[in-house]
Motif scaffolding. Sequence first.
Motif, PDB file in Angstrom:
ATOM      1  N   GLY A 165      -5.100 -12.998   0.687  1.00  0.00           N
ATOM      2  CA  GLY A 165      -3.968 -12.090   0.708  1.00  0.00           C
ATOM      3  C   GLY A 165      -2.755 -12.701   1.366  1.00  0.00           C
ATOM      4  O   GLY A 165      -1.643 -12.666   0.809  1.00  0.00           O
ATOM      5  N   GLU A 166      -2.923 -13.274   2.543  1.00  0.00           N
ATOM      6  CA  GLU A 166      -1.787 -13.882   3.236  1.00  0.00           C
ATOM      7  C   GLU A 166      -1.181 -15.005   2.402  1.00  0.00           C
ATOM      8  O   GLU A 166       0.038 -15.087   2.239  1.00  0.00           O
ATOM      9  N   ARG A 167      -2.046 -15.843   1.845  1.00  0.00           N
ATOM     10  CA  ARG A 167      -1.553 -16.989   1.070  1.00  0.00           C
ATOM     11  C   ARG A 167      -0.817 -16.515  -0.193  1.00  0.00           C
ATOM     12  O   ARG A 167       0.262 -17.024  -0.530  1.00  0.00           O
ATOM     13  N   TYR A 175     -14.880  -1.662  -3.015  1.00  0.00           N
ATOM     14  CA  TYR A 175     -14.122  -2.769  -2.415  1.00  0.00           C
ATOM     15  C   TYR A 175     -14.079  -3.964  -3.360  1.00  0.00           C
ATOM     16  O   TYR A 175     -13.013  -4.523  -3.625  1.00  0.00           O
ATOM     17  N   ASP A 176     -15.238  -4.332  -3.853  1.00  0.00           N
ATOM     18  CA  ASP A 176     -15.336  -5.511  -4.708  1.00  0.00           C
ATOM     19  C   ASP A 176     -14.506  -5.350  -5.982  1.00  0.00           C
ATOM     20  O   ASP A 176     -13.866  -6.308  -6.432  1.00  0.00           O
ATOM     21  N   GLU A 177     -14.476  -4.158  -6.534  1.00  0.00           N
ATOM     22  CA  GLU A 177     -13.710  -3.919  -7.765  1.00  0.00           C
ATOM     23  C   GLU A 177     -12.221  -4.140  -7.532  1.00  0.00           C
ATOM     24  O   GLU A 177     -11.528  -4.750  -8.363  1.00  0.00           O
ATOM     25  N   VAL A 178     -11.700  -3.654  -6.406  1.00  0.00           N
ATOM     26  CA  VAL A 178     -10.279  -3.839  -6.080  1.00  0.00           C
ATOM     27  C   VAL A 178      -9.975  -5.317  -5.868  1.00  0.00           C
ATOM     28  O   VAL A 178      -8.957  -5.835  -6.341  1.00  0.00           O
ATOM     29  N   VAL A 179     -10.868  -6.006  -5.165  1.00  0.00           N
ATOM     30  CA  VAL A 179     -10.675  -7.439  -4.917  1.00  0.00           C
ATOM     31  C   VAL A 179     -10.607  -8.207  -6.228  1.00  0.00           C
ATOM     32  O   VAL A 179      -9.691  -9.021  -6.439  1.00  0.00           O
ATOM     33  N   LEU A 235      -3.763  -5.110  -2.023  1.00  0.00           N
ATOM     34  CA  LEU A 235      -4.022  -5.684  -0.706  1.00  0.00           C
ATOM     35  C   LEU A 235      -3.767  -4.669   0.405  1.00  0.00           C
ATOM     36  O   LEU A 235      -4.448  -4.697   1.444  1.00  0.00           O
ATOM     37  N   GLU A 236      -2.825  -3.776   0.193  1.00  0.00           N
ATOM     38  CA  GLU A 236      -2.600  -2.717   1.185  1.00  0.00           C
ATOM     39  C   GLU A 236      -3.831  -1.816   1.273  1.00  0.00           C
ATOM     40  O   GLU A 236      -4.242  -1.408   2.359  1.00  0.00           O
ATOM     41  N   ARG A 237      -4.433  -1.503   0.126  1.00  0.00           N
ATOM     42  CA  ARG A 237      -5.650  -0.691   0.118  1.00  0.00           C
ATOM     43  C   ARG A 237      -6.794  -1.427   0.818  1.00  0.00           C
ATOM     44  O   ARG A 237      -7.574  -0.823   1.560  1.00  0.00           O
ATOM     45  N   LEU A 238      -6.887  -2.721   0.611  1.00  0.00           N
ATOM     46  CA  LEU A 238      -7.986  -3.496   1.167  1.00  0.00           C
ATOM     47  C   LEU A 238      -7.837  -3.729   2.668  1.00  0.00           C
ATOM     48  O   LEU A 238      -8.836  -3.984   3.354  1.00  0.00           O
ATOM     49  N   ARG A 243       1.896  -9.848   5.439  1.00  0.00           N
ATOM     50  CA  ARG A 243       1.108  -8.657   5.123  1.00  0.00           C
ATOM     51  C   ARG A 243       1.706  -7.953   3.912  1.00  0.00           C
ATOM     52  O   ARG A 243       2.890  -8.144   3.608  1.00  0.00           O
ATOM     53  N   PRO A 244       0.902  -7.141   3.224  1.00  0.00           N
ATOM     54  CA  PRO A 244       1.428  -6.465   2.033  1.00  0.00           C
ATOM     55  C   PRO A 244       2.502  -5.443   2.388  1.00  0.00           C
ATOM     56  O   PRO A 244       2.353  -4.680   3.351  1.00  0.00           O
TER      57      PRO A 244
END
Length: 240
Positions: A61-63, A118-122, A105-108, A170-171
Amino acid sequence: MTNPRGNGLRSVADQSEQERGGPGSILSRQSRDHAELDELMRSYDRATGPAERGRVVAEVGERALRHAFAEETVLFPAYRRFLAGDDDELTRHIEGDHQTVNEALERLQGADPADAGYDEVVRHAFEVIRHDAHDEEDDLLPRLQQAVGVEELRSIGAAWEVQRRLSPTRPHPRVPREPPGNVLAGIPLAVSDRVKDAFDAGGARRGVAVAVVAVAAAGALVVLARAVRRAGRGGAGPRA
C-alpha cells in the motif's frame, strides 16, 4: 515481443535500460518500481499467516500510493503537456483506478487480515495495480517516449522520484487526483502521515524527530506546488 495493446508501440517492459534512456529516465524508474511492486504482491501468496499478510499489504500500500501520487503530480501532467493533441482518456482511466486502490487500502487499514472478505479486497486492489502497470508500460510511457527526447525523460524521472519520496504514505481517497489540488493537499498530508508512521513504529520521541524532517519535506513540496502553478501558466519545464 509484440505489444499486447496492438497499438504499434514497443512496450517499455521489452526495452533495455539503455533504450529507455538510462536508469534515471521516467521509463526506467517506473518499470523498476512496477517490478518491485509486483514482487511484493507475489509475496502475499507466500505469507504464512494473517499477521505476515497484513505486513505485506501495508508495504504494498505505501509503495503503490507513493508511486501513484508521483504519477498524478508529475508524470500525467507532463504527458498531457507533451501530447496535448491526444485523447486524455488513458490518464483519466488510470486516475480512476488510483481512486479505487485508495478506497480499498483505506478499508484494509483498519481491517483484520484474518477476517472474511479481507483477501478479496486485497486481490482486487492488486489486480488494479497490475492493470495500471500494463497500461503505463504498454501505452502511456511508449507514447511519451515518442514525443520527447532522452534528456526530457530524465528530467521527468528526476521530478517523479523527488515527489515519490515526499508523497503521502497512507490512503487519502478524498484528495483530488489532479494538480494543483493534489499537490497542495499533499503537503500537510505528507507531514501528518510521516508523524503517524513514526509513532506507529517507534513511539513519541521518534515521532517528534520525524516530524521535524517532515516539515523540511513539506518545504520541498511547496516548491513543487509552485512549479505546477507556473507550468499551468505556460512556464518552462514539465508540470511537476
